[in-house]
Scaffold this active site. Structure first.
Site, PDB file in Angstrom:
ATOM      1  N   SER A 179      -7.878  -9.652  -2.103  1.00 40.54           N
ATOM      2  CA  SER A 179      -7.828  -9.299  -0.679  1.00 40.54           C
ATOM      3  C   SER A 179      -7.184 -10.423   0.130  1.00 40.54           C
ATOM      4  O   SER A 179      -7.600 -11.575   0.056  1.00 40.54           O
ATOM      5  CB  SER A 179      -9.246  -9.045  -0.155  1.00 40.54           C
TER       6      SER A 179
ATOM      7  N   LYS B 108      -5.075  -0.060   8.359  1.00 38.89           N
ATOM      8  CA  LYS B 108      -6.427  -0.524   8.705  1.00 38.89           C
ATOM      9  C   LYS B 108      -6.313  -1.574   9.807  1.00 38.89           C
ATOM     10  O   LYS B 108      -6.239  -2.775   9.531  1.00 38.89           O
ATOM     11  CB  LYS B 108      -7.120  -1.096   7.466  1.00 38.89           C
TER      12      LYS B 108
ATOM     13  N   LYS C 123     -14.138  -4.037   8.278  1.00 39.89           N
ATOM     14  CA  LYS C 123     -14.528  -4.861   7.116  1.00 39.89           C
ATOM     15  C   LYS C 123     -13.538  -5.986   6.848  1.00 39.89           C
ATOM     16  O   LYS C 123     -13.889  -6.974   6.204  1.00 39.89           O
ATOM     17  CB  LYS C 123     -14.763  -4.002   5.874  1.00 39.89           C
TER      18      LYS C 123
ATOM     19  N   TRP D 270       0.821  -1.210   0.000  1.00 35.12           N
ATOM     20  CA  TRP D 270       0.000   0.000   0.000  1.00 35.12           C
ATOM     21  C   TRP D 270       0.855   1.260   0.000  1.00 35.12           C
ATOM     22  O   TRP D 270       0.582   2.212  -0.725  1.00 35.12           O
ATOM     23  CB  TRP D 270      -0.966  -0.051   1.179  1.00 35.12           C
TER      24      TRP D 270
ATOM     25  N   ASN E   2      -7.326 -10.688   3.353  1.00 33.39           N
ATOM     26  CA  ASN E   2      -8.275 -11.135   4.387  1.00 33.39           C
ATOM     27  C   ASN E   2      -9.273 -12.138   3.806  1.00 33.39           C
ATOM     28  O   ASN E   2      -9.560 -13.165   4.426  1.00 33.39           O
ATOM     29  CB  ASN E   2      -8.980  -9.920   4.983  1.00 33.39           C
TER      30      ASN E   2
ATOM     31  N   GLY F   8     -10.464   3.539   1.955  1.00 33.07           N
ATOM     32  CA  GLY F   8     -11.505   3.338   0.946  1.00 33.07           C
ATOM     33  C   GLY F   8     -11.339   1.988   0.289  1.00 33.07           C
ATOM     34  O   GLY F   8     -10.467   1.194   0.671  1.00 33.07           O
TER      35      GLY F   8
HETATM   36  N1  LIG Z   1      -2.472  -3.638   0.283  1.00 33.93           N
HETATM   37  C1  LIG Z   1      -3.635  -3.025   0.184  1.00 33.93           C
HETATM   38  O1  LIG Z   1      -4.367  -3.239  -0.798  1.00 33.93           O
HETATM   39  C2  LIG Z   1      -4.078  -2.082   1.231  1.00 33.93           C
HETATM   40  C3  LIG Z   1      -3.558  -2.111   2.512  1.00 33.93           C
HETATM   41  N2  LIG Z   1      -4.022  -1.253   3.468  1.00 33.93           N
HETATM   42  C4  LIG Z   1      -3.502  -1.271   4.829  1.00 33.93           C
HETATM   43  O2  LIG Z   1      -2.184  -0.742   4.814  1.00 33.93           O
HETATM   44  C5  LIG Z   1      -1.385  -1.373   5.827  1.00 33.93           C
HETATM   45  C6  LIG Z   1      -0.153  -1.960   5.176  1.00 33.93           C
HETATM   46  O3  LIG Z   1      -0.599  -2.923   4.239  1.00 33.93           O
HETATM   47  P1  LIG Z   1       0.348  -3.501   3.104  1.00 33.93           P
HETATM   48  O4  LIG Z   1       1.229  -2.459   2.561  1.00 33.93           O
HETATM   49  O5  LIG Z   1      -0.517  -4.231   2.176  1.00 33.93           O
HETATM   50  O6  LIG Z   1       1.185  -4.532   3.967  1.00 33.93           O
HETATM   51  P2  LIG Z   1       2.618  -5.105   3.671  1.00 33.93           P
HETATM   52  O7  LIG Z   1       2.710  -6.331   4.512  1.00 33.93           O
HETATM   53  O8  LIG Z   1       2.851  -5.205   2.201  1.00 33.93           O
HETATM   54  O9  LIG Z   1       3.597  -3.971   4.249  1.00 33.93           O
HETATM   55  C7  LIG Z   1       3.616  -3.652   5.605  1.00 33.93           C
HETATM   56  C8  LIG Z   1       4.585  -2.540   5.813  1.00 33.93           C
HETATM   57  O10 LIG Z   1       4.641  -2.235   7.223  1.00 33.93           O
HETATM   58  C9  LIG Z   1       6.002  -2.236   7.618  1.00 33.93           C
HETATM   59  N3  LIG Z   1       6.155  -2.577   9.032  1.00 33.93           N
HETATM   60  C10 LIG Z   1       5.553  -3.568   9.711  1.00 33.93           C
HETATM   61  N4  LIG Z   1       5.952  -3.564  10.997  1.00 33.93           N
HETATM   62  C11 LIG Z   1       6.851  -2.545  11.107  1.00 33.93           C
HETATM   63  C12 LIG Z   1       7.625  -2.034  12.166  1.00 33.93           C
HETATM   64  N5  LIG Z   1       7.561  -2.562  13.394  1.00 33.93           N
HETATM   65  N6  LIG Z   1       8.432  -0.992  11.936  1.00 33.93           N
HETATM   66  C13 LIG Z   1       8.509  -0.445  10.693  1.00 33.93           C
HETATM   67  N7  LIG Z   1       7.790  -0.891   9.642  1.00 33.93           N
HETATM   68  C14 LIG Z   1       6.986  -1.927   9.853  1.00 33.93           C
HETATM   69  C15 LIG Z   1       6.642  -3.248   6.720  1.00 33.93           C
HETATM   70  O11 LIG Z   1       8.025  -3.078   6.729  1.00 33.93           O
HETATM   71  P3  LIG Z   1       9.009  -4.281   6.363  1.00 33.93           P
HETATM   72  O12 LIG Z   1       8.835  -4.495   4.884  1.00 33.93           O
HETATM   73  O13 LIG Z   1      10.318  -3.760   6.766  1.00 33.93           O
HETATM   74  O14 LIG Z   1       8.532  -5.482   7.163  1.00 33.93           O
HETATM   75  C16 LIG Z   1       5.999  -2.897   5.393  1.00 33.93           C
HETATM   76  O15 LIG Z   1       6.593  -1.780   4.818  1.00 33.93           O
HETATM   77  C17 LIG Z   1      -2.296  -2.427   6.483  1.00 33.93           C
HETATM   78  O16 LIG Z   1      -2.837  -1.884   7.650  1.00 33.93           O
HETATM   79  C18 LIG Z   1      -3.382  -2.664   5.434  1.00 33.93           C
HETATM   80  O17 LIG Z   1      -4.600  -3.075   6.011  1.00 33.93           O
HETATM   81  C19 LIG Z   1      -4.977  -0.333   3.179  1.00 33.93           C
HETATM   82  C20 LIG Z   1      -5.516  -0.247   1.917  1.00 33.93           C
HETATM   83  C21 LIG Z   1      -5.096  -1.108   0.853  1.00 33.93           C
HETATM   84  O1  LIG Z   2      -8.058  -2.790   2.461  1.00 28.45           O
HETATM   85  C1  LIG Z   2      -7.933  -3.295   1.381  1.00 28.45           C
HETATM   86  C2  LIG Z   2      -8.725  -2.880   0.213  1.00 28.45           C
HETATM   87  O2  LIG Z   2      -9.420  -1.706   0.460  1.00 28.45           O
HETATM   88  C3  LIG Z   2      -6.965  -4.396   1.191  1.00 28.45           C
HETATM   89  O3  LIG Z   2      -7.522  -5.569   1.639  1.00 28.45           O
HETATM   90  P1  LIG Z   2      -6.589  -6.744   2.183  1.00 28.45           P
HETATM   91  O4  LIG Z   2      -5.755  -6.159   3.279  1.00 28.45           O
HETATM   92  O5  LIG Z   2      -7.552  -7.797   2.635  1.00 28.45           O
HETATM   93  O6  LIG Z   2      -5.758  -7.219   1.035  1.00 28.45           O
END
Ligand SMILES: NC(=O)C1=CN([C@@H]2O[C@H](COP(=O)(O)OP(=O)(O)OC[C@H]3O[C@@H](n4cnc5c(N)ncnc54)[C@H](OP(=O)(O)O)[C@@H]3O)[C@@H](O)[C@H]2O)C=CC1
Ligand SMILES: O=C(CO)COP(=O)(O)O
Length: 314
Positions: free
Chosen positions: A234, A88, A171, A20, A236, A116
């Site tokens: 997703s 989230k 969600k 993200w 989840n 969103g």
């Molecule tokens: N992917 C999606 O479609 C969407 C995701 N989100 C939300 O965004 C958030 C991130 O999701 P996503 O990017 O997919 O997840 P990822 O698992 O791809 O990435 C997680 C990120 O968080 C970092 N992180 C985790 N723990 C720590 C820590 N202790 N210190 C520093 N950095 C940390 C990771 O770093 P490292 O790589 O170093 O472990 C990585 O950059 C979640 O809450 C998700 O629900 C919201 C909308 C859309």
């Molecule tokens: O929040 C999301 C889409 O809006 C991403 O969903 P997931 O974390 O389940 O992949």
């Protein structure tokens, strides 16, 4: 939307180079902003990247939010810096949302929630999407709206940050249930009932946090529920789908690309439900399934055989 591109480029730091954070960094960069994508594994120190940040956006998984926020606090920042949170999840020990954590650490800075129906893989493919930026500080929300808006990413403002944040967070638990529903091939009627009653649970929990009911009927609530409950993209949803196929949670999480926040969120919601005496039956069955206390079929039976009742408590 070209005005932010040419006239007023911002210095944007994105914390978390996961799926993200990377997608959001690309959106801001394409709009002409100066973007720095920071990861704890990268070569740049946090202190260096934060020094001239106008906007700091956190896309860190829930488990890292508190520690990263505390770390950011140890460095000097401009008093004008806007924080945006795109995580989230809910903090296990305190049940706080990410925006509440950032606001506690930075009480004098504007905090904006971005949430969103935004499956990052679709956004990386440049497919059209919409999102919400919510804040008590309207000017800050409008600035973030300009930074990310484009002809493929439509950004709305909203004055209910916690409601917007909780829609995207809760969600994820219902998406696990939807994955189970599809994995068991329960049909379209079952899925519609599940998602609609899931929305009722989102509103019940949201109201405890002071969120507005109508927020849950918008993009960050119903919108994200529809996206996540209907897409194999997703994570989840994938957790639920694979649980229905008989895999264990440990096996599923070991092979999952990235974070499925719904697993932790479900545990936190059960804590809240018990403390506040709020019925969230779908979440409860997801919890029991994740804890291996019931099979997917037993969870379904538990839901279908609950006491009959009116649809609404008027
Ligand atoms: N992917 C999606 O479609 C969407 C995701 N989100 C939300 O965004 C958030 C991130 O999701 P996503 O990017 O997919 O997840 P990822 O698992 O791809 O990435 C997680 C990120 O968080 C970092 N992180 C985790 N723990 C720590 C820590 N202790 N210190 C520093 N950095 C940390 C990771 O770093 P490292 O790589 O170093 O472990 C990585 O950059 C979640 O809450 C998700 O629900 C919201 C909308 C859309
Ligand atoms: O929040 C999301 C889409 O809006 C991403 O969903 P997931 O974390 O389940 O992949």
């Amino acid at each position: 939307m070209t005005n932010s591109k040419i006239e007023n480029p911002k210095s944007v730091v994105i914390l978390g180079a996961g799926a993200w954070g990377t997608a959001l960094a690309n959106l801001a960069q394409i709009n002409g902003h100066q973007v720095c994508l920071w990861s704890r594994q990268g070569s740049q120190t946090l202190e260096t990247v934060l020094s001239d940040a106008e906007i700091i956006l956190s896309a860190i998984s829930m488990k890292g939010v508190s520690s990263v926020a505390a770390l950011v606090k140890s460095f000097p920042l401009s008093p004008e810096t806007i924080f945006v949170t795109a995580t989230k999840g809910l903090e296990q020990q305190t049940t706080r949302t990410p925006s509440q954590i950032w606001q506690t650490e930075f009480p004098h800075h504007p905090i904006v929630v971005l949430s969103g129906p935004n499956l990052s893989q679709e956004i990386e493919q440049e497919l059209p999407a919409a999102t919400v930026v919510a804040s008590k500080n309207t000017a800050a929300a409008q600035m973030v709206q300009l930074v990310f808006s484009s002809n493929r990413f439509r950004v709305y403002t909203n004055p209910d940050p916690v409601g917007v944040e909780l829609g995207g967070t809760i969600k994820n638990v219902i998406a696990i249930a939807a994955g189970v529903c599809d994995g068991l091939h329960l049909g379209t009627n079952a899925k519609a009932a599940l998602v609609t009653r899931g929305l009722t649970e989102m509103v019940r929990i949201g109201n405890i946090f002071g969120a507005k009911t109508e927020t849950f009927y918008g993009l960050s609530g119903l919108g994200d529920l529809l996206a996540t409950c209907n897409s194999p993209l997703s994570r989840n949803y994938q957790v639920g789908y694979q649980l229905a196929s008989g895999k264990t949670l440990t096996e599923i999480l070991a092979a999952l690309p990235g974070t499925a926040e719904g697993v932790n969120t479900c545990r936190v919601l059960m804590q809240i439900s018990q403390q506040q005496n709020i019925p969230i039956p779908i979440t409860e069955q997801v919890y029991r399934l994740l804890e291996a206390e019931v099979t997917p079929r037993e969870a379904l039976d538990e839901l279908m055989l609950r006491d009959i009742k009116p649809e609404y408590n008027l």
